[in-house]
Design an enzyme around this catalytic site. Sequence first.
Site: not given
Ligand code: BGC
Length: 765
Positions: A292
């Site tokens: 993430d």
């Molecule tokens: C979120 C993810 C997301 C990623 C990209 C993160 O902050 O937890 O779910 O896919 O950002 O946008």
Amino acid sequence: MTRLLAAATILVLVGWPTFRVNARRENGAAPAYPQGREVRARADALLAQMTLEEKLGQMNQLFFFGSTADGGVANGIRNGQVGSLLFVTNPALINSLQRIAVTESRLKIPLIFGYDVTHGFHTIFPVSIAMAASWDPKLIERSQAIAAREARAVGINWTFAPMVDITRDPRWGRIVEGAGEDPYLGAVMAQAHVRGLQGERIGSPDRLLACAKHFAGYGAAEGGRDYDAANISDAQLWNVYFPPFKAAVDAGVGCVMSAYMDLNDVPATGNRWLLRDVLRRDWKFNGFVVSDANSVDEMRNHGYARDAHDAAVKALTAGVNMEMSFGQSVYLKNIGNAIKQNQVSVKDVDDLVRPLLEAKIRLGLFENPYVDETKVKSTFAQPQHREAAKAAAVSSAVLLKNQNNLLPLSKTAYKRIAVIGPLADSRQNILGPWSFAMDIDQTTTILAGLKNKLGASTQIDFAPGVQMNRVFPSIFDQLLKEKHPPVWSETQAADEFRKAIELAKGADLAVMVLGENQDMSGEQASRSTLDLPGRQLELLQAVKATGKPVVLLLMNGRPLDISWAAENVPAILEIWYPGTEGGNAVADLLFGDANPGGKLPVTWMRHVGQVPIYYSHNLTQNPSQQDKRYWNEKFVPLYPFGYGLSYTTFAFSNLKLSQPEIRVGAATEVSVEVKNTGKRAGDEVVQLYIHQQSGGASRPIRELKGFERVTLAPGETKAVRFKLGPEDLRYWNGAARDWVQDAATFDVWAGNDSTASLHTTLKVR
Ligand code: BGC
């Protein structure tokens, strides 16, 4: 030299003809990109030519919010230091960036473009929790196929969806992004999302690579506070939190995203047991893991990694293939040194880079790196996309209350309708979180939908009545297409409140649209309370006090404390964040052109203090005694899991087992009849629950083991069949650390929610 030799050897081994550009045609139409052993061979041939820096470049994914293909990121691409970008949605820009990768970088490896296509791209569908409330996997598959087609049309190849985190805590804002509280429902939904997004296999035309997230346990954040640690027992992990991930892997998901938080004291992104032992060894996952955002580097913040170097080593050792970051790629900067210090090897790197190359090969990016910019408009303009979004919004609405059949409303009985509430005419809010790439002007609000339905024959007036705002602003505000309205002064607020009440007084009916702004659920949108934010309850009470009939539409991404409304308002329809066509869908439902058939994918608490409250809890020594629980609150929820009304009625009968006694390892068939006993056609969701009465562990009071949404004409009866086999009757035993099936007696229930009473018994010997 050695690299060249290795490449030549591989070419000889796999044969030149299979290595050439290879976009074959299937049935004369869809291109079929490489599959099977050819993919591996091509990836290995590339790997053999790559420098270490180029390999680390493939592991590097950066957020890109720029508007031109130049500067640092462009140079990085040129130098082979970037393998993927996320958040680019402009097709011309995607092509420009891609052109740098495939014409100017040494090995011409294409970029893969990622984006959060969670519930639609140009056409916005209902949010995921709403989709789960449809209990209709086919509908989800169709919807996600459209979302994929629209995203692919601008050059996006990969989505960070589905989110398959189970949560039993509605304070957690991200409950809106998943399928709710139940592992069985969650697993079925996870597979439907993956099939819809990816198609039959990775590289299917007009589809995306899907990514199941956030592995694992994110939904168990303590206190429902986003990103807080999750402490989950072994049995709960395997029985509750893992099943949707396992289901996504079984459905062929190409990517898994590691979660942000600590799972049992080890950050998920540095959790070798999760990413290697469970995911790859036990489940045979052969796609890739993306971290993430910034979660590799942030392992320092957890007090788990000593420094960025240590974070890189820990994530790589754990098995993270690609690091998503805002530009602080710790892999790129540190893995070289880590190899010199013998902390990781080149082979470790190769093994993590190979699946990344394989994904790009499978997606056909080497053959077709660019997107056809001329097709974007026509793809977006397809009317069936909006029709599907409307159908999804209709199917996911849940009728919570309908006293004296106030709904459906007559189209002619009400001359003046007052539409009241801060969400009734908001275009951004009806779309829910993660909606940034749509054309907001195409959104149908509730007010617009009602006007479309009734035309000039009815006078429809609108007043927002109140405003609501987060105490701490959302980081996503800057991405919104419709900004929050300016905050009212005290005098204005008093005026607006009064106007709304006056409007109700002069009308024959009040339709109130209350709930939460879209930024009140989603990421970084957890809450300590679950009431209607701001003065919404006060507004509802004041409108009710006018004596006019009130229909309450709830627009939100989580169960809210609506105890007062449940007692005092005659009709309540949960519409979630229903998307682009939400207004038209809701108008169909209110006026009987459609019949609600959605069911709650989550237990609806009475009060935040009951949380966590979920249907599948264990029994206790006094299972059903109120006085042993709270002295100030019922211990049962307001509405049970699986609950939802219809404008017609259904009756269940003839619950039978093909074999009421079976041996461990054998299966039986459950059949039950459902009849539409009312006067309208409607949908019912037939639900099957079991309970193991005794055995090697206390088992939940009920567990969902099957469901089917059926459509029945008035008077029509249907028999629905389910298989109950060892897969359904076993469970992960925490003490044995293994799957166990006990010889035991099981209760079996079928009906239309988790309190179903039609019962029989299964004996397993
Ligand atoms: C979120 C993810 C997301 C990623 C990209 C993160 O902050 O937890 O779910 O896919 O950002 O946008």
